[in-house]
Enzyme design. Structure first.
Site, mmCIF file in Angstrom:
data_model
loop_
_atom_site.group_PDB
_atom_site.id
_atom_site.type_symbol
_atom_site.label_atom_id
_atom_site.label_comp_id
_atom_site.label_asym_id
_atom_site.label_seq_id
_atom_site.Cartn_x
_atom_site.Cartn_y
_atom_site.Cartn_z
ATOM 1 N N GLU A 84 -6.589 -0.888 15.446
ATOM 2 C CA GLU A 84 -7.205 -1.859 14.528
ATOM 3 C C GLU A 84 -6.217 -2.954 14.126
ATOM 4 O O GLU A 84 -5.074 -2.668 13.756
ATOM 5 C CB GLU A 84 -7.708 -1.154 13.275
ATOM 6 C CG GLU A 84 -8.322 -2.091 12.245
ATOM 7 C CD GLU A 84 -8.461 -1.469 10.870
ATOM 8 O OE1 GLU A 84 -8.521 -2.229 9.888
ATOM 9 O OE2 GLU A 84 -8.481 -0.222 10.774
ATOM 10 N N ARG A 88 0.844 -1.198 0.000
ATOM 11 C CA ARG A 88 0.000 0.000 0.000
ATOM 12 C C ARG A 88 0.878 1.245 0.000
ATOM 13 O O ARG A 88 1.868 1.324 0.716
ATOM 14 C CB ARG A 88 -0.918 0.019 1.228
ATOM 15 C CG ARG A 88 -1.888 -1.157 1.254
ATOM 16 C CD ARG A 88 -2.837 -1.102 2.426
ATOM 17 N NE ARG A 88 -3.654 -2.315 2.459
ATOM 18 C CZ ARG A 88 -4.564 -2.587 3.392
ATOM 19 N NH1 ARG A 88 -4.782 -1.724 4.363
ATOM 20 N NH2 ARG A 88 -5.248 -3.717 3.352
ATOM 21 N N ARG A 137 2.062 1.096 10.221
ATOM 22 C CA ARG A 137 1.595 1.494 8.881
ATOM 23 C C ARG A 137 2.778 1.419 7.915
ATOM 24 O O ARG A 137 3.602 2.327 7.847
ATOM 25 C CB ARG A 137 1.014 2.907 8.933
ATOM 26 C CG ARG A 137 0.086 3.259 7.780
ATOM 27 C CD ARG A 137 -0.499 4.646 7.959
ATOM 28 N NE ARG A 137 -1.319 4.722 9.152
ATOM 29 C CZ ARG A 137 -2.605 4.382 9.206
ATOM 30 N NH1 ARG A 137 -3.202 3.937 8.126
ATOM 31 N NH2 ARG A 137 -3.281 4.493 10.333
#
Length: 430
Positions: A352, A265, A280
């Protein structure tokens, strides 16, 4: 992807669904485009019917040697040919315009999804486990990157030399722990939850990314090769598209697939967020869960999938909470989503680690994926679901922070010890 016929018959419900997601009403605009498309089709059909009729009249005029009438009729046919061509061009243009407009519209939420703007309006459903804090640990907990760097087994500088920011190199027992987590998850889902393990391609075509709703809207979040392939952002892309352009017998459903893959990503919208550590990353591993069901099976399957993801965290002894996302925080293709948030002592917060969504027939329409209810019955679109079972990198973070010790070592959870050769503690190499 929506059926324009459904929007025409349910315009108010469609607009209300979009309003619940914070979007403006679109039915009037979409139906206006569709009206132009239908008008072009009617014009083309009328022109073709008139041309057919004139062809007979020309033949009759020629037979009667009425050349003046025959020439006049031929002139009318020529005009109709131009009108027919223009109508066909208009139809093609309006179909493309309508398809592009429909492809950019998010799915409508189910009635029980709370209406809200962002994560602050999500609703907690349940909690499991007792969060570990400085009080229960007996010392001030560190974040995972502090632990990993102190162990000498998490190297961000080496990764930066190789690839830049948002990459990491893990070594030694931490690298093995990450591998163990993925294998542990696969074993649970395949042996206990009925998922079939799949090893799918990591490079896919445009149609596959479009099929799950990531194109065209989220192109900037993806990586693309110079040969035109897309690197998958999640194995959902590959697994869901296994039924693309298929018609499967109803009795074979549900399909349940799982895969452990790297994910890629660009994190285009994440500037300044989670810049330290591996929360991330541009490249990370995730165990994905995908189910293909009928409409009647979908909601029960959603609860089942969420429970399967939660089972991983329970077995690892990690505290977590499950929240129902509000309309403003759901993903583009989702009708209803549960997020599972794991407790991170180093951050003193829930983060999350899994997102489980039911998408209805939204993706199936984009993929033309259907099932046949029975002999002689018309095919129906399947319903698709996807979820993380769970994100391996974030599980590594949670294990490191939850099982950290005052001396900087990390205790290996009992569930992972068989995958670690019996190792019980990760310590700094001498």
């Amino acid at each position: 992807m929506y059926d324009i016929k459904w929007i025409r018959d349910n315009a108010a419900a469609f607009d209300q669904g979009l309003a619940n997601r914070g979007a403006s009403p679109l039915s009037a605009r979409l139906l206006a485009i569709d009206d132009r498309r239908r008008a072009a089709i009617q014009t083309a059909q009328a022109s073709q019917e008139r041309r057919n009729a004139l062809s007979k009249e020309i033949g009759q005029a020629m037979a009667a040697k009425d050349m003046a009438r025959a020439e006049a009729l031929k002139a009318e046919v020529a005009g109709l040919k131009e009108a027919l061509s223009a109508a066909e061009v208009e139809e093609k243009a309006t179909v493309a315009e309508l398809d592009a407009a429909l492809a950019a519209i998010p799915n409508t939420p189910l009635p029980d999804v709370p209406v809200g703007k962002d994560e602050h309006d999500n609703v907690e459903v349940r909690r499991h486990g007792e969060p570990r804090t400085a009080a229960t640990l007996g010392f001030e907990p560190k974040q995972h990157f502090e632990i990993g760097e102190a162990l000498g087994q998490m190297d961000f500088e080496a990764a930066a030399k190789l690839s830049g920011a948002r990459f990491v190199v893990t070594r030694g027992h931490l690298a093995r722990l990450e591998r163990a987590l993925g294998q542990f998850m696969l074993d649970i889902h395949t042996t206990e939850h009925g998922y079939t393990e799949v090893n799918p391609p990591l490079l896919v075509k445009d149609a596959a990314v479009y099929g799950v709703g990531q194109l065209p809207k989220f192109e900037e979040d993806l990586f693309r090769t110079t040969e035109g392939f897309w690197l998958i952002s999640t194995a959902e892309v590959s697994l869901t598209n296994l039924v693309r352009e298929e018609i499967v017998p109803e009795e074979r459903l549900p399909f349940r697939y799982t895969a452990l893959t790297p994910c890629f990503r660009s994190e285009a919208g994440a500037a300044g967020r989670d810049t330290r550590g591996i929360i991330r990353q541009h490249q990370f591993s995730k165990t994905e869960l995908v189910s293909i069901t009928t409409a009647e099976q979908a909601l029960e399957e959603h609860e089942r999938m969420t429970a399967a993801a939660e089972a991983v965290l329970k077995r690892l002894g990690l505290a977590y909470r499950t929240v129902l996302l509000c309309t403003g925080d759901m993903g583009f293709a989702s009708r209803k989503t549960y997020d599972i948030e794991v407790w991170l002592p180093g951050q003193n917060a829930y983060r999350e680690i899994s997102s489980c969504s039911v998408c209805g027939e939204f993706q199936a329409r984009r993929m033309n994926a259907r099932y046949r209810p029975g002999e002689g019955k018309s095919p129906r679109f399947v319903h698709t679901l996807n979820g993380s079972g769970v994100a391996v990198g974030r599980a590594l973070v949670a294990v490191m922070e939850t099982y950290q010790n005052a001396d900087g070592s990390v205790t290996v959870p009992e569930a992972l010890r068989p995958y670690m050769g019996g190792l019980t503690r990760i310590e700094k190499a001498a």
